[in-house]
Design an enzyme around this catalytic site. Sequence first.
Site, PDB file in Angstrom:
ATOM      1  N   ASP A 204       0.830  -1.198   0.000  1.00  0.00           N
ATOM      2  CA  ASP A 204       0.000   0.000   0.000  1.00  0.00           C
ATOM      3  C   ASP A 204       0.873   1.260   0.000  1.00  0.00           C
ATOM      4  O   ASP A 204       1.853   1.335   0.744  1.00  0.00           O
ATOM      5  CB  ASP A 204      -0.870  -0.024   1.265  1.00  0.00           C
ATOM      6  CG  ASP A 204      -1.929   1.060   1.261  1.00  0.00           C
ATOM      7  OD1 ASP A 204      -2.753   1.065   0.337  1.00  0.00           O
ATOM      8  OD2 ASP A 204      -1.917   1.899   2.173  1.00  0.00           O
ATOM      9  N   GLU A 256      14.658 -14.875   0.973  1.00  0.00           N
ATOM     10  CA  GLU A 256      15.057 -15.847   2.008  1.00  0.00           C
ATOM     11  C   GLU A 256      14.146 -17.069   1.987  1.00  0.00           C
ATOM     12  O   GLU A 256      14.471 -18.105   2.562  1.00  0.00           O
ATOM     13  CB  GLU A 256      14.914 -15.232   3.419  1.00  0.00           C
ATOM     14  CG  GLU A 256      15.907 -14.167   3.767  1.00  0.00           C
ATOM     15  CD  GLU A 256      15.473 -13.386   5.024  1.00  0.00           C
ATOM     16  OE1 GLU A 256      14.557 -13.846   5.759  1.00  0.00           O
ATOM     17  OE2 GLU A 256      16.055 -12.318   5.257  1.00  0.00           O
TER      18      GLU A 256
HETATM   19  C1  GLC Z   1      -4.282   3.049  -0.751  1.00  0.00           C
HETATM   20  C2  GLC Z   1      -5.473   2.130  -0.658  1.00  0.00           C
HETATM   21  C3  GLC Z   1      -6.635   2.921  -0.193  1.00  0.00           C
HETATM   22  C4  GLC Z   1      -6.320   3.482   1.177  1.00  0.00           C
HETATM   23  C5  GLC Z   1      -5.031   4.293   1.153  1.00  0.00           C
HETATM   24  C6  GLC Z   1      -4.525   4.581   2.537  1.00  0.00           C
HETATM   25  O1  GLC Z   1      -4.431   4.017  -1.722  1.00  0.00           O
HETATM   26  O2  GLC Z   1      -5.686   1.480  -1.874  1.00  0.00           O
HETATM   27  O3  GLC Z   1      -7.824   2.177  -0.160  1.00  0.00           O
HETATM   28  O4  GLC Z   1      -7.369   4.314   1.609  1.00  0.00           O
HETATM   29  O5  GLC Z   1      -4.011   3.601   0.497  1.00  0.00           O
HETATM   30  O6  GLC Z   1      -3.989   3.439   3.127  1.00  0.00           O
END
Ligand code: GLC
Length: 546
Positions: A204, A256
């Site tokens: 993310d 790993e």
């Molecule tokens: C990314 C995710 C989204 C989330 C954001 C904050 O863009 O896809 O859904 O709100 O990160 O973590």
Amino acid sequence: MSSTAPWWRDAVIYQVYIRSFADANGDGIGDIAGIRSRLPYLKSLGVDAIWINPWYKSPQADHGYDVADFREIDPRFGTVEEAEALIEEAHAAGIRVIPDIVPNHVSDQHVWFRAALAAGPGSPERDRFIFRPGRGADGAEPPNNWKSCFGGPAWTRLPDGQWYLHLFAPEQPDLNWEHPDVRAEFEDILRFWFRRGVDGFRIDVAHGLIKHPELPDLPAREGPDPLAPHGGLDHPHWDRDGVHEVFRAWRRVADEFPGDRKFVAEAWTQAPDRLANYVRPDGLHTAFNFDYLMTPWDAKELREVIDTSLATLGSVGAPATWVLSNHDVVRHPSRFGRKVVKKWVANEVYRPEGPLDLELGTRRARAAALLMLSLPGGAYIYQGEELGLPEVEDLPEEVLQDPTWERSGHTDRGRDGCRVPIPWSGERAPYGFSPDGAAGEPWLPQPPEWRELSVAAQEGDEDSMLALYRRALRLRRDHPALGDGTLTWLDAPEGVLALRREPGFLCVVNLSAEPYALPAHKDVLLASGPLADGRLAPDQAAWLAL
Ligand code: GLC
Ligand code: CA
């Protein structure tokens, strides 16, 4: 593709938005037991892997992207034991499992942030986050002018006077990735889950970890778009070169472990070559292709983005990926079903323009699926896309839950419209999403028209979207030309795309307003709609054997 190439070079990965996929215990929220019960469906669909949105312990301020404990599963979703059982059962079904990891920020309920609040200004505990004094005489102004992606300032002030940075909601404080504890902790979390058998991670906000050491103001600009170019590539918090050192270390962790573990980066960059930086041989394996996702239904623009993606990612030896929808964007039948063909900008508020022609959008979505699945590299399918689900644009305001709705002062309805629970079967809500007679209502209401779009309603209907995806995925597995590799464009009239894959495969897509007579071929392997006298109608696609 060659049988020795790693699986992730051309995998079809199905995105499970866990809250909305399948609810086994009847509380109206999807869960791990629900995913386990639907593994036969995923197997029959023919996907190689699932990416599961965050399932960790979380107060759910941003539906799991605010993680309180990465080594626990949120009780709404299940337990670590259930996650292990899911991984095992998925593997037995030939499906790999890729959870989401959220390194840019944690929940304000994470032990580190609670400790930081308790310890006070200047403490080592605060050093794991980004705390600063404010500006102005009494420090009442935020430390800089950065904006939260959900609206409003990216800073929140504490009663003790200090401010902390959150590029997303105030419940999601940003971590300080210059701190060795942060780096060590995440490598340990990766190992925790690799040991439990996961096949990789979706990362993310991979482009956000490193901030300019001086946290300078962003240059003044028009509009609310925090991802837009700010003149030059030296953006103070997006896509800074320092992120790659973090991911090189992550790659070493993945290496790993036995088997081909893989990462896919959510990285929004200003230019394709900046994206390629994430997928160099010693870095991450793959990254989402948001340029493709944002391209309108236009032959010239699609061809351009396909060529640029293959060239730039190929220049570092990485496979391309293709994606049409996810849990953050308007579902593509609703994007493609509008007259206005508009290039859309990352994080821009997507307001539907003009009336929706869902029949047109769906026809295009069928053709778009055949185009995407014929391209070299990997592809992502967002749950419900294989059912042709449209965006739910008329959710009543009182049910909206995306933090964007509140943070934007009710000007941006946010992303709930693409997150409505999946219809599986039956005549009325919850359409098999929850068990019959469940106590809880689905966390977002499903529209009555979805009765006709449920999995059960589409089973056995040869013309359904589900049947099209199943056939396409089967062919993609079986046909030696599909998956990893290269493509050549054939001459075609304006508005028509004709791409050849070897051996002997042609995908033709008609984005023009005129019917198009198919070129010479041996067989029609698959078509997105009925072919009239060997001609492809506007917004149709076909796969041909040569
Ligand atoms: C990314 C995710 C989204 C989330 C954001 C904050 O863009 O896809 O859904 O709100 O990160 O973590
Ligand atoms: Ca549930």
